[in-house]
Design an enzyme around this catalytic site. Structure first.
Site, PDB file in Angstrom:
ATOM      1  N   GLU A  18       1.240  -1.250  -5.705  1.00 42.13           N
ATOM      2  CA  GLU A  18       0.992  -2.419  -4.468  1.00 42.13           C
ATOM      3  C   GLU A  18       0.944  -3.865  -5.066  1.00 42.13           C
ATOM      4  O   GLU A  18       1.724  -4.828  -4.241  1.00 42.13           O
ATOM      5  CB  GLU A  18      -0.292  -1.988  -3.586  1.00 42.13           C
ATOM      6  CG  GLU A  18      -0.477  -3.101  -2.483  1.00 42.13           C
ATOM      7  CD  GLU A  18      -1.816  -2.587  -1.877  1.00 42.13           C
ATOM      8  OE1 GLU A  18      -2.594  -3.496  -1.283  1.00 42.13           O
ATOM      9  OE2 GLU A  18      -1.953  -1.390  -1.677  1.00 42.13           O
ATOM     10  N   ASP A  19       0.297  -4.322  -5.994  1.00 41.99           N
ATOM     11  CA  ASP A  19      -0.135  -5.629  -6.546  1.00 41.99           C
ATOM     12  C   ASP A  19       0.717  -6.170  -7.749  1.00 41.99           C
ATOM     13  O   ASP A  19       0.519  -7.086  -8.197  1.00 41.99           O
ATOM     14  CB  ASP A  19      -1.500  -5.900  -6.783  1.00 41.99           C
ATOM     15  CG  ASP A  19      -2.236  -5.454  -5.235  1.00 41.99           C
ATOM     16  OD1 ASP A  19      -1.544  -5.718  -4.160  1.00 41.99           O
ATOM     17  OD2 ASP A  19      -3.396  -5.120  -5.225  1.00 41.99           O
TER      18      ASP A  19
END
Length: 710
Positions: free
Chosen positions: A121-122
């Site tokens: 996600e990051d």
């Protein structure tokens, strides 16, 4: 401010069972600095996850930790340079989430995925990289926890993320375990956020995450989340409760002395048990203070008694109820009847000689582990015993050894089929994210589940429904959209309306119309509790606006059709020139045993001998007359047909009667009541022996559930 910042000591005291003796408190800032120093030697675990390894080995002494080292190295290198809003290195967050799960006893695959849960996600890490390095099982869990892109979904990103997560949880409940631990750490550190954002996150936690933690049985996470949400959304009540607990801390607590009395009783009875005083958490104290008003010393905690075997639980219960004064209304047996979230315990309470009332929880140590950790305590719930043994023998890494078949194949809910299956079913029919989001919250607000049994024997033998569900909910749970044609139900063998509420253990037989034009009434929405039923009914009503009018139950005159024939049929009275009439109350036919009575005008009325009017005639002193049947076989009879209302029902019944060669003398149709209609037919049969076949033909008409003699 978060609850941690407001009262950091209270949180650690609320869950003493999660902290092992002698273990130092984890300093995330120190570990964050250690994480930034770079990867360590390949032949040992990095110091930064030493606490995770220690907690994991406490539950799984033989776990292979090499995969954790590799997962940590990837997570640390990919998150390097990222900082949390609190100023800590970002790697402290996956470390904290993983430690929470390790303390609860999660197996290696869950911890591996937890360390990596934010990488896709990051950071620049891709799912393909995770799959190649750690296997399909870890990849599936990481993908399930990963949020959808806000740039693609806009305002619908949050509900769509939860929809994606729920679908993944349907195949692997470990996805939701990581999400709950992730939210718990975020809530602990929420004090750095703006107050409005704190409130928004806390409301979602209250409405969605806490109910999910309850359903998955993870009480250790649920209770702390409740306290953190309580502090943010109800700060004044939280401060009042904190003041109550602080004031109690300075007073004499009667529970330790009561616990010692219990230990003596159990020791003398020869029952090996551990008796602990378990303090209530903040929300529990708040609830009991609202329920009881002024609190006494024993209200701030409960006794927890841990034993070895199930039978010991009942032995403890017997000793407590024998040696103390039990409070009968407080007894609950969740061992014989477990709650729908795996929870098992005996609950009771007793009064002491000095007037204190002590609440008691009795469970085995295994029950205690499941009560605290829920599905986390199941380890890998999908690995068979043979696969687990093979994995242990080969010493393979957990990311691949624990994998069963393809993780993307549908798998059985390891908790109990029911609420999770219902969520997965109805979310497919939710027309838009807003509907899904609002209905999800309503579904999770249901805090009780019932199980009913199918009477038809087809498909699964049971149907799981939320507490308060009606026959309408059972119909849509069993038949899906085909339940639009449901016209009634039998519950425990008795006919009842579709709006009837069901109880745990009921047996349900649902009756469907064969008429394709049948559909639900708008009134059904008032009695439908499950999202699947409400969404299906609303969709049908929207697609059929002309057929949405509710069935009226207003009184109106019965519809009657009267033929030309009358008289006594083939009954003959032993009274010359007397007019003979067959009684309309019982309409006797050959070869019924009959009795005749002279009435006004000299006519003879013929009744079946079982008819209630016979006793009444004799009590009135009516003259009895012998009656016999002529040799001719024709007869007249009145039949009552009970059915569910639907279009063309009267036409179908009269057609069925005509096909049997029977003449309709008269017919009466009463107004429908709760979709049920009562028909009364007086019929002239050419042969009395054809009566059973006629009644069978009428019962075969769709919607007719009973035909009987008048």
């Amino acid at each position: 401010m978060s609850a941690e910042a407001t009262n950091p000591e209270a949180r650690s005291e609320a869950r003493p069972e999660l902290r092992r003796r002698g273990r130092t408190r984890l300093d995330l800032r120190r570990l964050g600095r250690a994480a930034l120093l770079g990867p360590t030697s390949r032949d040992r675990l990095p110091d930064a996850i030493g606490h995770v390894a220690e907690a994991h080995r406490a539950h799984h002494p033989d776990a292979d930790l090499s995969i954790l080292r590799r997962a940590y190295v990837l997570a640390e290198s990919s998150h390097r340079g990222q900082m949390r809003k609190s100023g800590e290195p970002y790697i402290t967050h996956p470390l904290a989430v993983t430690l929470i799960l390790a303390e609860l006893g999660a197996e290696t695959t869950t911890l591996t995925a937890s360390l990596l849960h934010d990488t896709v996600e990051d950071t620049e890490v891709t799912l393909d990289q995770v799959r190649e390095e750690f296997g399909d099982e870890v990849c599936f869990i990481v993908d399930g926890v990963t949020k959808v892109e806000k740039i693609d979904y806009g305002a619908a990103a949050e509900p769509e993320t939860f929809r994606k997560m729920l679908v993944a949880t349907g195949n692997d409940v470990r996805v939701m375990s990581i999400k709950l631990a992730d939210r718990l750490h975020n809530m602990r550190t929420l004090g750095v956020m703006r107050p409005d954002k704190q409130a928004r996150i806390a409301k979602v936690t209250r409405d969605v995450l806490i109910p999910l933690a309850e359903r998955l049985g993870v009480q250790a996470l649920k209770t702390e989340l409740e306290d953190l949400v309580f502090a943010i959304l109800h700060p004044e009540e939280y401060e009042h409760t904190r003041a109550l607990i602080a004031a109690h801390a300075g007073e004499r607590d009667p529970l330790p002395a009561i616990a010692e009395s219990v230990r003596v009783v159990l020791r003398e009875a020869g029952i090996h048990a551990e008796v602990l005083v378990r303090p209530r958490h903040f929300v529990s104290v708040h609830r009991i203070s609202r329920k009881r008003g002024e609190l006494r010393g024993s209200d701030f905690g409960r006794l927890l008694i841990l034993v070895g075997e199930n039978a010991d639980c009942y032995g403890v219960l017997g000793e407590l109820h024998t040696c103390f004064t039990p409070v009968v209304s407080e007894f609950k047996d969740f061992i014989a009847v477990p709650k729908f979230n795996l929870y098992q315990s005996l609950h009771t309470a007793f009064a002491t000689s000095d007037g204190h009332v002590a609440e008691v929880i009795v469970r085995t140590r295994q029950m205690h582990r499941v009560a605290e950790a829920g599905v986390v305590a199941l380890g890998n719930p999908y690995a068979t015993a043979a696969a687990a043994a093979a994995a242990a023998a080969s010493g393979a890494a957990a990311g691949s050894a624990e994998a069963c078949a393809d993780p993307y194949e549908e798998r059985v809910d390891p908790t109990r089929p029911g609420w999770l299956s219902r969520l997965l079913d109805w979310q497919q029919s939710a027309p838009d994210p807003d509907t899904f989001w609002s209905v999800l919250r309503a579904e999770l607000a249901q805090d009780r589940e019932i199980t009913v049994f199918r009477a038809d024997g087809g498909g699964p033998a049971t149907i799981s429904l939320p507490g308060g569900a009606s026959c309408i909910d059972a119909a849509y749970a069993q038949y899906g959209e085909a339940a639009h044609g449901c016209i009634g139900a039998r519950v425990n063998g008795r006919l009842t309306s579709l709006t009837s509420r069901l109880s745990d253990g009921d047996t349900v037989q649902l009756l469907l119309a064969h008429d394709a034009s049948s559909g639900p009434s708008a009134d059904w929405l008032e009695h439908a509790h499950t999202p699947a039923a409400r969404i299906a009914i609303s969709s049908w009503l929207k697609a059929h606006p002309d057929g949405a009018a509710a069935t009226t139950t207003a009184a109106r005159a019965p519809l009657s059709v009267v033929g030309a024939r009358g008289g006594g049929g083939n009954a003959v009275a032993d009274l010359p020139d007397a007019t003979v009439r067959l009684a309309g109350c019982c309409t006797p036919v050959p070869p019924d045993a009959v009795a005749g009575f002279v009435v006004r005008g000299g006519a003879v009325t013929v009744h079946r001998v079982q008819c209630a009017a016979v006793a009444q005639m004799r009590s009135l002193g009516r003259t009895s007359v012998a009656v016999h049947w002529r040799a001719t076989a024709d007869c007249r009879v009145t039949l009552l047909a009970e059915s569910f209302g639907r279009p063309h029902l009267l036409a179908d019944l009269t057609e069925a009667i005509a096909r049997e060669g029977v003449e309709v003398v008269s017919a009466t149709v009463e107004p429908p009541v709760e979709q049920r209609v009562r028909h009364s037919y007086t019929l002239q049969l050419p042969d009395a022996t054809g009566l059973p076949a006629l009644m069978r033909a009428m019962r075969d008409v769709p919607g007719v559930y009973d035909v009987s003699r008048a």
